[in-house]
Design a protein around this motif. Structure first.
Motif, PDB file in Angstrom:
ATOM      1  N   VAL A 188     -39.539 -38.175 -27.769  1.00 25.74           N
ATOM      2  CA  VAL A 188     -40.517 -37.794 -28.783  1.00 25.74           C
ATOM      3  C   VAL A 188     -39.757 -37.365 -30.034  1.00 25.74           C
ATOM      4  O   VAL A 188     -38.992 -36.397 -30.016  1.00 25.74           O
ATOM      5  N   GLN A 192     -44.086 -35.914 -32.615  1.00 24.28           N
ATOM      6  CA  GLN A 192     -45.301 -36.726 -32.717  1.00 24.28           C
ATOM      7  C   GLN A 192     -45.127 -38.213 -32.440  1.00 24.28           C
ATOM      8  O   GLN A 192     -46.110 -38.911 -32.196  1.00 24.28           O
ATOM      9  N   HIS A 193     -43.898 -38.727 -32.439  1.00 23.81           N
ATOM     10  CA  HIS A 193     -43.706 -40.168 -32.260  1.00 23.81           C
ATOM     11  C   HIS A 193     -43.048 -40.424 -30.903  1.00 23.81           C
ATOM     12  O   HIS A 193     -41.855 -40.170 -30.726  1.00 23.81           O
ATOM     13  N   VAL A 195     -41.558 -42.666 -27.904  1.00 25.77           N
ATOM     14  CA  VAL A 195     -40.922 -43.947 -27.601  1.00 25.77           C
ATOM     15  C   VAL A 195     -40.491 -43.903 -26.138  1.00 25.77           C
ATOM     16  O   VAL A 195     -39.826 -42.958 -25.710  1.00 25.77           O
ATOM     17  N   ILE A 207     -35.974 -47.096 -35.762  1.00 23.69           N
ATOM     18  CA  ILE A 207     -36.908 -45.971 -35.649  1.00 23.69           C
ATOM     19  C   ILE A 207     -36.459 -44.823 -36.549  1.00 23.69           C
ATOM     20  O   ILE A 207     -37.273 -44.211 -37.272  1.00 23.69           O
ATOM     21  N   GLN A 210     -37.228 -45.603 -40.137  1.00 22.40           N
ATOM     22  CA  GLN A 210     -38.661 -45.422 -40.428  1.00 22.40           C
ATOM     23  C   GLN A 210     -39.004 -43.954 -40.600  1.00 22.40           C
ATOM     24  O   GLN A 210     -39.754 -43.575 -41.514  1.00 22.40           O
ATOM     25  N   LEU A 211     -38.439 -43.120 -39.736  1.00 22.84           N
ATOM     26  CA  LEU A 211     -38.692 -41.684 -39.838  1.00 22.84           C
ATOM     27  C   LEU A 211     -38.132 -41.127 -41.134  1.00 22.84           C
ATOM     28  O   LEU A 211     -38.758 -40.266 -41.778  1.00 22.84           O
TER      29      LEU A 211
END
Length: 216
Positions: A188, A192-193, A195, A207, A210-211
């Motif tokens: 996590v 909140q995300h 995977v 990833i 993107q964050l």
């Protein structure tokens, strides 16, 4: 990555899980390459909560749990070993390699966390199990591994005998189960995300990128 605080990364895992080692190593490589300031928090998950004390042969375990052939089981382990070799981790799946329940392991990890050493002990236990085939269901082995990274062996032994953290570990496990975690590794990012699974170093780099964009 420009943020006011390090990127929080929660990893739900079990030291019996080979893909947890692989996934973490892939993530660590991505973090190094991306130069992301971060903090990692490990959380407990039992892959085999109902496994008997004597454990189970890994080959038989994989065949039974995943309903695969012996040949598929062997191929799976060969694939894991190759991933490990690529990431600088040695999987030594010899004859008689066994899986065990890890409730006690999670208790000693919780104790190590109180001293800021959970990450170190987690890595040592991965190596003890997968590289050295040491029996992590044996209290004496857990105490010895803790001592090898500089933790107090007498206190480690006491923690396992009195099980002072058993209820806390159960509560933590239940929390993640209630969040829908059914398999590991589960990672996590930023609370909140989610995977799941070992994604590969390049995917983890994507990833993280993107964050970073989301926080810019």
């Amino acid at each position: 990555m420009t943020t006011s605080s390090p990127l929080r990364i929660d990893i739900i895992s079990d030291v019996m899980c080979p893909w947890c080692v692989i996934g973490y190593r892939q993530l660590a490589a991505a973090l190094d390459a991306s130069n992301v300031e971060h903090e990692i928090h490990w959380h407990p998950f039992e892959l085999n909560p109902d496994m008997p004390a004597e454990g189970q042969d890994l080959r038989a375990h994989l065949i039974e749990k995943y309903n695969i052939t012996p040949e598929q089981s062997d191929a799976n382990r060969a694939n894991m070993k190759k991933h490990g070799d690529d990431l600088g981790f040695t999987f030594a799946f010899g004859d008689g390699f066994r899986m065990h329940n890890t409730f006690k392991t999670h208790q000693i990890l919780h104790w190590a966390d109180e001293q800021g050493r959970k990450h170190d002990l987690k890595q040592a236990l991965f190596e003890a199990h997968f590289t050295d085939a040491r029996d992590l269901s044996d209290d004496a082995v857990l105490v010895t591994v803790a001592g090898e990274i500089g933790l107090d062996t007498a206190e480690a032994a006491a923690v396992l005998v009195d099980e002072r953290f058993a209820a806390t570990v159960r509560k933590q496990q239940q929390f993640w189960t209630q969040q829908g975690i059914r398999g590991v590794p589960a990672v996590v990012f930023d609370r909140q995300h989610l995977v799941t699974g070992a994604q590969g170093t390049e995917n983890y780099r994507g990833i993280l990128a993107q964050l970073a964009e989301m926080h810019d």
